[in-house]
Design a protein around this motif. Sequence first.
Motif, PDB file in Angstrom:
ATOM      1  N   UNK A 157      14.154  -5.391  25.998  1.00 44.77           N
ATOM      2  CA  UNK A 157      13.152  -6.195  25.282  1.00 44.77           C
ATOM      3  C   UNK A 157      11.999  -6.610  26.195  1.00 44.77           C
ATOM      4  N   UNK A 158      12.291  -6.892  27.459  1.00 47.61           N
ATOM      5  CA  UNK A 158      11.229  -7.314  28.377  1.00 47.61           C
ATOM      6  C   UNK A 158      10.386  -6.141  28.870  1.00 47.61           C
ATOM      7  N   UNK A 159      10.743  -4.923  28.452  1.00 48.66           N
ATOM      8  CA  UNK A 159       9.862  -3.778  28.668  1.00 48.66           C
ATOM      9  C   UNK A 159       9.840  -3.210  30.068  1.00 48.66           C
ATOM     10  N   UNK A 160      11.034  -2.979  30.630  1.00 48.28           N
ATOM     11  CA  UNK A 160      11.086  -2.435  31.993  1.00 48.28           C
ATOM     12  C   UNK A 160      11.168  -0.903  31.996  1.00 48.28           C
ATOM     13  N   UNK A 161      11.324  -0.273  30.827  1.00 51.47           N
ATOM     14  CA  UNK A 161      11.493   1.187  30.804  1.00 51.47           C
ATOM     15  C   UNK A 161      10.216   1.899  31.227  1.00 51.47           C
ATOM     16  N   UNK A 162      10.386   2.962  32.002  1.00 47.41           N
ATOM     17  CA  UNK A 162       9.239   3.746  32.472  1.00 47.41           C
ATOM     18  C   UNK A 162       8.513   4.392  31.294  1.00 47.41           C
ATOM     19  N   UNK A 163       7.223   4.729  31.481  1.00 44.08           N
ATOM     20  CA  UNK A 163       6.444   5.340  30.392  1.00 44.08           C
ATOM     21  C   UNK A 163       7.065   6.644  29.898  1.00 44.08           C
ATOM     22  N   UNK A 164       6.753   6.995  28.657  1.00 45.48           N
ATOM     23  CA  UNK A 164       7.255   8.232  28.046  1.00 45.48           C
ATOM     24  C   UNK A 164       6.900   9.424  28.929  1.00 45.48           C
ATOM     25  N   UNK A 165       7.892  10.289  29.164  1.00 44.02           N
ATOM     26  CA  UNK A 165       7.630  11.518  29.908  1.00 44.02           C
ATOM     27  C   UNK A 165       7.770  11.425  31.405  1.00 44.02           C
ATOM     28  N   UNK A 193      24.700  -1.674  37.536  1.00 46.18           N
ATOM     29  CA  UNK A 193      24.096  -0.363  37.852  1.00 46.18           C
ATOM     30  C   UNK A 193      23.822   0.404  36.563  1.00 46.18           C
ATOM     31  N   UNK A 194      24.791   0.429  35.663  1.00 45.49           N
ATOM     32  CA  UNK A 194      24.604   1.115  34.382  1.00 45.49           C
ATOM     33  C   UNK A 194      23.424   0.506  33.619  1.00 45.49           C
ATOM     34  N   UNK A 195      23.379  -0.828  33.566  1.00 47.08           N
ATOM     35  CA  UNK A 195      22.288  -1.494  32.854  1.00 47.08           C
ATOM     36  C   UNK A 195      20.933  -1.157  33.451  1.00 47.08           C
ATOM     37  N   UNK A 196      20.842  -1.182  34.761  1.00 40.66           N
ATOM     38  CA  UNK A 196      19.557  -0.911  35.424  1.00 40.66           C
ATOM     39  C   UNK A 196      19.079   0.507  35.118  1.00 40.66           C
ATOM     40  N   UNK A 197      19.950   1.472  35.267  1.00 44.68           N
ATOM     41  CA  UNK A 197      19.552   2.862  35.078  1.00 44.68           C
ATOM     42  C   UNK A 197      19.235   3.148  33.605  1.00 44.68           C
ATOM     43  N   UNK A 198      20.059   2.639  32.708  1.00 48.30           N
ATOM     44  CA  UNK A 198      19.863   2.906  31.275  1.00 48.30           C
ATOM     45  C   UNK A 198      18.626   2.212  30.711  1.00 48.30           C
ATOM     46  N   UNK A 199      18.220   1.094  31.292  1.00 52.69           N
ATOM     47  CA  UNK A 199      17.095   0.341  30.734  1.00 52.69           C
ATOM     48  C   UNK A 199      15.759   0.647  31.401  1.00 52.69           C
ATOM     49  N   UNK A 200      15.787   1.148  32.631  1.00 48.23           N
ATOM     50  CA  UNK A 200      14.540   1.350  33.369  1.00 48.23           C
ATOM     51  C   UNK A 200      13.933   2.744  33.198  1.00 48.23           C
ATOM     52  N   UNK A 201      14.776   3.755  33.051  1.00 50.74           N
ATOM     53  CA  UNK A 201      14.281   5.132  33.045  1.00 50.74           C
ATOM     54  C   UNK A 201      13.783   5.566  31.673  1.00 50.74           C
ATOM     55  N   UNK A 202      12.744   6.407  31.680  1.00 51.47           N
ATOM     56  CA  UNK A 202      12.272   6.999  30.427  1.00 51.47           C
ATOM     57  C   UNK A 202      13.378   7.875  29.846  1.00 51.47           C
ATOM     58  N   UNK A 203      13.298   8.156  28.541  1.00 53.99           N
ATOM     59  CA  UNK A 203      14.313   9.002  27.915  1.00 53.99           C
ATOM     60  C   UNK A 203      14.326  10.402  28.543  1.00 53.99           C
ATOM     61  N   UNK A 204      13.164  10.907  28.908  1.00 55.76           N
ATOM     62  CA  UNK A 204      13.106  12.231  29.554  1.00 55.76           C
ATOM     63  C   UNK A 204      13.827  12.205  30.897  1.00 55.76           C
TER      64      UNK A 204
END
Length: 319
Positions: A157-165, A193-204
Amino acid sequence: MDYKPTPTVVPIAPFDASADAQALRAAMKGFGTDEEAIINILCTRSNAQRQQIKAQFETELGRDLVEDLKSELGGRFEDVIIALMTPPVEYLCKQLHKAMAGMGTDEETLVEILCTKTNGEMHEIVAAYEAKYDRPLAEQMCSETSGFFRRLLTLIVTGVRDPVGSVDAAKAREDAEALYSAGEAKLGTDEHIFNRIMSHNSFAQLRLIFDEYKALTGQTIEQAIKHEMDGALHDAMIAIVECVQSPAAFFANRLYYAIKGVGTNDATLIRIIVSRSEIDLGTIKDEFERIYNRTLYSAVVSETSGDYKHALTALLGGA
């Protein structure tokens, strides 16, 4: 693998908001209601076109279209039509608010909406939610969830995920090793660790990480999550994995379980069909048939009835 979303509802052309407004008024004026006319208009226009019709209805007739529809319709059919008349981001905000209102929390709905969104989509929802309810989404969500599940949703929700692509092959290998070390390679699980990786990285990027994980360990990331987690956190992690691999398959599965068994989860059925109709409902239909060897259309027809059924099948684009 590139995801090719196919909608079932697209803007109609030629389009005449005034004519549609007049036709809707005629369908609701006098004794009885012409539900078929309402379906033929509102289920075949884009949301942007429905908003133009609503504005024209008020300008020309001095009436609120949504209030008129509420006074004439009822039951699940009304739910579908009012959902269609709500701007998409506002509709999802209402669904999130409903999921957290009253006693208990509808964690499945939180997962379905929050874990499937890009960072850009999440920013829109967060801004709209606070504007509508005068309370930050993250704040309300924190009061309704707990533990590592709450932490994962808060990060999203706080928007830490990397941009699309955004992709980095070397980093994908590093994160795959980190996931293995945090789970299968140790006694217990390091959920941080799971939370950090799953929430920060773009889907790609996550797709690359999952491929690296399989190459490194010989098993899928889903298998690891099933071994290491349970409850709402497990469900959220699996939702992210499924959306990374195929958003259409994720929503097809959600629709299947909404229809399967005794009784139908109408709220989920309506939410997915309405909210995905202009995005990828056509692709979801294809995945549903591939996975379950029956059409989504036939499944909806068998579990719904009346005008409710006609509205949903119109949004599906027919048989």
